[in-house]
Design an enzyme around this catalytic site. Structure first.
Site, PDB file in Angstrom:
ATOM      1  N   SER A   1     -77.288 -12.150  18.653  1.00 13.08           N
ATOM      2  CA  SER A   1     -77.547 -12.952  20.005  1.00 13.08           C
ATOM      3  C   SER A   1     -78.335 -14.215  19.724  1.00 13.08           C
ATOM      4  O   SER A   1     -79.507 -14.388  20.470  1.00 13.08           O
ATOM      5  CB  SER A   1     -78.454 -12.021  20.964  1.00 13.08           C
ATOM      6  OG  SER A   1     -78.085 -12.214  22.307  1.00 13.08           O
TER       7      SER A   1
ATOM      8  N   SER B   1     -77.515 -12.807  28.128  1.00 10.56           N
ATOM      9  CA  SER B   1     -77.044 -12.863  26.792  1.00 10.56           C
ATOM     10  C   SER B   1     -75.389 -12.438  26.759  1.00 10.56           C
ATOM     11  O   SER B   1     -74.833 -12.777  25.725  1.00 10.56           O
ATOM     12  CB  SER B   1     -77.700 -12.356  25.598  1.00 10.56           C
ATOM     13  OG  SER B   1     -78.971 -13.214  25.160  1.00 10.56           O
TER      14      SER B   1
ATOM     15  N   LYS C   1     -72.561 -15.146  26.084  1.00  6.83           N
ATOM     16  CA  LYS C   1     -72.300 -15.636  24.940  1.00  6.83           C
ATOM     17  C   LYS C   1     -70.644 -15.050  24.479  1.00  6.83           C
ATOM     18  O   LYS C   1     -70.105 -15.744  23.325  1.00  6.83           O
ATOM     19  CB  LYS C   1     -73.247 -15.101  23.815  1.00  6.83           C
ATOM     20  CG  LYS C   1     -74.714 -15.433  23.544  1.00  6.83           C
ATOM     21  CD  LYS C   1     -75.725 -14.822  22.991  1.00  6.83           C
ATOM     22  CE  LYS C   1     -76.818 -15.682  23.098  1.00  6.83           C
ATOM     23  NZ  LYS C   1     -78.165 -14.958  22.795  1.00  6.83           N
TER      24      LYS C   1
END
Length: 385
Positions: free
Chosen positions: A118, A63, A66
């Site tokens: 997230s 993640s 991102k």
């Protein structure tokens, strides 16, 4: 004689101590021992790398992807745009902010859901809004990361970091990406958000950042962060922190657990703050190389071991170099050609040449006269004999 020897010995000892004091180097800081498979510490203002471990090895980022999605959307979208959530976004697996199909949300709110909680569903909604589809977004994002940010070892296949064999990056590229994104105030505002009221069609709650050094175990100076995890990547972590004149980025990849990732990150932050500092050469500082003067058009910053003297010099080609005690290049700056100084130098060289030519010419003329006079005198003397 014995007194002379004793005095000589004392002088040698004093000289040795003096030389040792002058030329001794600052003791190098002990490098931290970390467990994460790859890591890097970068000073964000100067880009100076203070520590690295397997920093150019390609790995799965999970993640922390991102970060790229967020800065690209901020720079290429309108934060007030209304985004309509698709079925594909609604059905995205993994961590979510529970968007509903047909729900209308501002791009800014989606970015908050993306970085603070997230949200993978927010990532897909952002990608479809910016580029039309996840596939086109990935293509656009990769071009942006290469051309605008300067990354060379990164390829992203989606906006959220869910596992894909071709979805890879490096600790070094993530540090460069974060350094680039930190220049954007909106990005840093969202990146450092600790909690956020969330009112959606299917979910009303308060979102809390998943980065523990921002909230649960606060570390002095932390300004932002993003964590990630999929089984193939292990725990990934990107952290930014600032104290006084030092602005650090720490990236750890493929940690076996959260505890390991955070322990490594704290060690690396401590290492940076305890052992380094950033200094600068002020704007309009003057340097002379012969008769040529160079002036710094802006402040030139550099990071170096704390308390260590550095060498600053300008070469004949107008390149300013800043090196540490070992001769390692810390920073450099290429001055533009100083045309006035070059003109003056050429003029001086020309005038010097003309002067020498005149001296040579006059000397030759004088020599002819002297030889002629001597020849005449010699002839007169011979004639009298």
């Amino acid at each position: 004689m014995k007194k002379l020897v004793a005095v000589s010995t004392i002088l040698v000892i004093i000289n040795t101590l003096f030389v040792s004091a002058v030329f001794s180097k600052t003791v190098a800081p002990s490098l931290p021992i970390i467990s994460s498979e790859a890591a890097i510490v970068m000073e964000a203002t100067t880009g100076q790398v203070l520590y690295e471990k397997n920093a150019r090895s390609q790995m799965y980022p999970a993640s922390v992807t991102k970060i790229a999605t967020a800065i690209y959307a901020i720079e290429n979208g309108n934060l007030t745009d209304i985004v309509t959530v698709s079925q594909k976004a609604r059905n995205t697996e993994g961590t979510r902010v529970y968007l509903e199909e047909g729900e209308q949300v501002t791009l800014e709110k989606l970015l908050l859901g993306l970085l603070v909680n997230s949200g993978n569903d927010a990532g897909v909604a952002i990608a479809e809004h910016i580029s039309g589809s996840v596939e086109l977004f990935a293509s656009d994002l990769n071009l942006y990361l290469k051309d605008a940010v300067g990354l060379r070892n990164t390829n992203f296949e989606n906006p959220h970091g869910l596992f894909n064999l071709q979805h890879v990056t490096t600790a070094e590229d993530l540090a460069k990406l974060t350094k680039y994104a930190m220049k954007n105030e909106k990005f840093m505002e969202i990146f450092g958000t600790k909690e956020l009221p969330w009112n959606g069609e299917s979910w009303d709650t308060t979102l809390y950042t998943h980065h523990k050094l921002l909230r649960e175990k606060p570390y002095d100076g932390v300004t932002g962060g993003k964590n990630g995890f999929v089984p193939e990547s292990g725990v990934t972590l990107v952290t930014t922190a600032e104290r006084e004149n030092l602005n650090l980025i720490v990236v750890t990849l493929k940690s076996s657990s959260e505890a390991e990732a955070y322990n490594d990150t704290v060690q690396l932050l401590d290492f940076g703050f305890d052992n380094f500092e950033t200094s600068s050469i002020p704007t309009n500082s003057s340097f002379f190389v012969g008769d040529v003067e160079y002036n710094t058009p802006r402040e030139i910053v550099y990071t170096h071991p704390a308390g260590e003297q550095v060498a600053i010099e300008v070469k004949e080609d107008g390149k300013l170099r800043i090196t540490d005690q070992d001769g390692t290049l810390l920073s450099s700056y290429q001055f533009p050609v100083n045309r006035n100084s070059e003109k003056n130098r050429s003029s001086i060289q020309k005038d010097s040449g003309s002067f020498l030519e005149q001296v040579f010419s006059n000397s030759l003329y004088l020599s002819v006269i002297v030889v002629s006079v001597l020849s005449l005198l010699y002839y007169q003397v011979r004639k009298k004999q």
